[in-house]
Design a protein around this motif. Structure first.
Motif, short mmCIF file in Angstrom:
data_model
loop_
_atom_site.label_atom_id
_atom_site.label_comp_id
_atom_site.label_asym_id
_atom_site.label_seq_id
_atom_site.Cartn_x
_atom_site.Cartn_y
_atom_site.Cartn_z
N GLY A 1 -59.61 -27.57 -57.64
CA GLY A 1 -58.42 -26.77 -57.40
C GLY A 1 -57.59 -26.60 -58.65
O GLY A 1 -57.74 -27.32 -59.64
N SER A 2 -56.70 -25.58 -58.59
CA SER A 2 -55.81 -25.33 -59.72
C SER A 2 -54.50 -24.75 -59.21
O SER A 2 -54.44 -24.14 -58.13
CB SER A 2 -56.45 -24.36 -60.72
N ILE A 3 -53.45 -24.91 -60.02
CA ILE A 3 -52.17 -24.28 -59.76
C ILE A 3 -51.56 -23.86 -61.09
O ILE A 3 -51.64 -24.61 -62.08
CB ILE A 3 -51.21 -25.19 -58.97
N LEU A 4 -51.00 -22.67 -61.13
CA LEU A 4 -50.34 -22.15 -62.32
C LEU A 4 -48.94 -21.68 -61.92
O LEU A 4 -48.81 -20.79 -61.07
CB LEU A 4 -51.13 -21.00 -62.93
N GLY B 1 -50.05 -24.84 -66.19
CA GLY B 1 -51.11 -24.95 -65.19
C GLY B 1 -51.78 -26.30 -65.19
O GLY B 1 -51.83 -27.01 -66.21
N TYR B 2 -52.31 -26.67 -64.01
CA TYR B 2 -53.08 -27.90 -63.86
C TYR B 2 -54.32 -27.60 -63.02
O TYR B 2 -54.27 -26.82 -62.07
CB TYR B 2 -52.25 -28.97 -63.16
N GLN B 3 -55.44 -28.24 -63.37
CA GLN B 3 -56.71 -28.03 -62.68
C GLN B 3 -57.46 -29.35 -62.59
O GLN B 3 -57.44 -30.15 -63.53
CB GLN B 3 -57.54 -26.99 -63.44
N ASN C 1 -57.33 -22.34 -64.94
CA ASN C 1 -57.64 -22.77 -66.31
C ASN C 1 -58.98 -22.25 -66.82
O ASN C 1 -59.37 -22.56 -67.95
CB ASN C 1 -57.61 -24.30 -66.41
N SER C 2 -59.71 -21.51 -66.00
CA SER C 2 -60.93 -20.87 -66.49
C SER C 2 -60.55 -19.87 -67.56
O SER C 2 -59.74 -18.98 -67.34
CB SER C 2 -61.64 -20.17 -65.33
N GLN D 1 -61.66 -18.18 -71.83
CA GLN D 1 -62.62 -17.33 -72.52
C GLN D 1 -63.90 -18.06 -72.91
O GLN D 1 -64.99 -17.50 -72.83
CB GLN D 1 -61.97 -16.73 -73.78
N LEU D 2 -63.79 -19.30 -73.34
CA LEU D 2 -64.95 -20.04 -73.85
C LEU D 2 -65.35 -21.22 -72.98
O LEU D 2 -66.42 -21.78 -73.16
CB LEU D 2 -64.66 -20.53 -75.28
N ALA D 3 -64.51 -21.61 -72.06
CA ALA D 3 -64.81 -22.75 -71.18
C ALA D 3 -64.14 -22.53 -69.83
O ALA D 3 -63.05 -21.96 -69.75
CB ALA D 3 -64.33 -24.06 -71.81
N ASP D 4 -64.80 -23.01 -68.78
CA ASP D 4 -64.24 -22.93 -67.43
C ASP D 4 -63.46 -24.18 -67.04
O ASP D 4 -62.81 -24.18 -66.00
CB ASP D 4 -65.36 -22.70 -66.41
N PHE D 5 -63.56 -25.25 -67.81
CA PHE D 5 -62.88 -26.51 -67.53
C PHE D 5 -63.24 -26.99 -66.11
O PHE D 5 -62.37 -27.38 -65.33
CB PHE D 5 -61.37 -26.36 -67.72
N ASN D 6 -64.54 -26.97 -65.84
CA ASN D 6 -65.07 -27.25 -64.50
C ASN D 6 -66.07 -28.39 -64.50
O ASN D 6 -66.93 -28.48 -63.62
CB ASN D 6 -65.75 -25.99 -63.95
N ALA D 7 -66.01 -29.29 -65.49
CA ALA D 7 -66.98 -30.38 -65.60
C ALA D 7 -66.71 -31.47 -64.56
O ALA D 7 -65.63 -31.54 -63.98
CB ALA D 7 -66.91 -30.98 -67.01
N PRO D 8 -67.70 -32.35 -64.32
CA PRO D 8 -67.51 -33.42 -63.34
C PRO D 8 -66.28 -34.27 -63.64
O PRO D 8 -66.08 -34.73 -64.77
CB PRO D 8 -68.80 -34.25 -63.48
#
Length: 466
Positions: free
Chosen positions: A311-314, A327-329, A349-350, A352-359
């Protein structure tokens, strides 16, 4: 960057095409009449609204990308995949010219109206050889990694309409938070299947779909399986994707969405989204944008065990020409968050170069935008964003996971910095001409599993149509 003479010639031709195109005479967009109604005379034929209410548009776009890989990183795009690592290119570079034509007919007369939507996309390789293309996925390559000079593809979708409910079947583009067309390169992504959109209630929109394929942005044809972004290519994945969802806008400034989707025998995903904007007493604005995805493996679990909640919030505050966001994710899972189609990731937080979606990753974002009115250039904006992710831990990933190949370790961390400038001409012969310049930087440690890169992107586009 050094350009050869033939590259300069192509640049001149591309810029000439973009800058010299002027709106066609009488190019004023018509409204499409609902099924059972028409903008033409009531004495017209059964088929006359199909032509009379049709409208078309053409968008020309040129995009230049350069991505430099640092600290020993190398590109595996194009022919690099066939070379020893030490001989691979340390940068990717692509420049192309694209033309996108779209046609939407009206509907036949009667309680059920029928029509057709169609598109034709063409792209030209202005600069990009066998060892610079592929990684950015903008220009086409063949199955052996060789750069192609051009691409041409099209699609047709049949459509039917009853009242305010539309059903479309064929190659098309849609926008939902769990299955969505990306338009972040030279040409857009499209998808193949059945899509229902209903707006029978003024504040409620219903979506449903069944899709069997997607066409990536640099593809030369539309005969492809569904795009899954992070799953090991050697792993099997579902052959169709189903979705259903609702969007409600019953309160001014508030939008609520709920969707569910299933990639056959791979995973199911639930989504909740909310956006709220309010105007404060001093005419400043405060807004909140939140997204929550919950995924679980299903059926034969082709991608392995999946129990993912992300989840995320901006939160954004705007006063005058200034806008600032925080924002926080968070990813709560032993596997990364994955999604189907290139555009179906609406997390805050997704980037241009990273989705910030790692485990197990958590990330923070700070961003600032300045409206061009501050420097007497309406239609423009300047922006900067900084995103930092940490606490990545891929060591608990299930043994049968289709994501072990990504190489996540423990205590992974990374950051990205994005700078951008946008400008759209507001009036005159060049009205609608748009420009985007981006400069992005990404740095990571070894446990994060993505590369250190610097990237620059320049895009110029001009629309015209009827």
């Amino acid at each position: 960057m050094q350009f050869k003479h033939h590259h300069l010639a192509r640049l001149g031709a591309a810029c000439g095409m973009l800058l010299c195109c002027a709106p066609l005479a009488g190019a004023q967009e018509k409204a499409v009449a609902p099924a059972g109604e028409t903008s033409s005379s009531s004495s017209g034929s059964f088929f006359s609204p199909v032509i009379d209410d049709a409208h078309w548009n053409i968008l020309t776009r040129t995009v230049y990308y350069r991505r430099d890989y640092l600290n020993g990183a190398k590109s595996n795009g194009g022919r690099n995949a066939y070379l020893p690592r030490a001989q691979r290119s340390d940068y990717a570079e692509e420049w192309g010219l694209g033309v996108m034509g779209n046609l939407e007919t009206g509907y036949t007369r009667g309680p059920v109206g029928f029509g057709v939507d169609a598109f034709l996309y063409g792209g030209l390789n202005l600069m990009g050889d066998d060892y610079r293309v592929g990684k950015i996925r903008m220009l086409p390559v063949d199955k052996n990694g060789y750069a192609q000079d051009n691409l041409l593809r099209g699609g047709v979708a049949l459509k039917a309409k009853i009242s305010k409910t539309m059903l479309r079947f064929g190659e098309q583009r849609i926008k939902t938070p769990i299955f969505s067309s990306s338009d972040s390169r030279l040409l857009p992504e499209s998808m193949r299947g059945l899509y229902l959109n209903s707006k029978e209630f003024s504040t409620l929109t219903f979506h449903a779909g069944h899709f069997t394929g997607s066409t990536d942005r640099n593809s030369r044809n539309t005969n492809h399986a569904l795009t899954v972004n992070y799953l090991n290519p050697a792993f099997r994945r579902g052959d169709h994707f189903d979705l259903a969802g609702l969007t409600w806008t019953g309160v001014p400034g508030l939008s609520l969405s709920a969707f569910a989707g299933r990639l056959a025998d791979t995973w199911v995903t639930g989504y909740l989204g909310a956006f709220y904007s309010m105007t404060l007493a001093d005419k400043s604005k405060l807004s909140f944008d939140s997204h929550l995805y919950v995924s679980r493996d299903t059926g034969k679990a082709y991608a392995g065990d999946i129990r993912n909640t992300t989840g995320s919030i901006l939160a954004s505050y705007q006063t005058g020409v200034h806008k600032v966001g925080l924002g926080y994710q968070k990813v709560a899972s032993d596997t990364p968050f994955d999604y189907v189609t290139r555009g179906a990731l609406w997390l805050g937080n997704s980037s241009q170069l990273a989705d910030f979606n790692a485990p197990h990753e958590q990330s923070w974002q700070l961003r600032y935008e300045l409206d061009g009115k501050a420097f007497s250039l309406p239609g423009s904006s300047l922006g900067v964003a900084y995103i930092r992710g940490s606490d990545i831990d891929g060591t608990r990933m299930p043994r049968n996971s289709g994501y072990r190949w990504l190489g996540y370790g423990k205590d992974g961390k990374h950051w990205e910095r994005d700078l951008w400038f946008r400008y759209t001409v507001q009036s005159g012969a060049a009205k609608g001409l748009a420009m985007l310049v981006r400069y992005n930087v990404h740095r990571a440690n070894d446990a994060q599993a993505e590369l250190d890169t610097n990237e620059i992107r320049l895009a110029i586009e001009y629309p015209f149509g009827k």
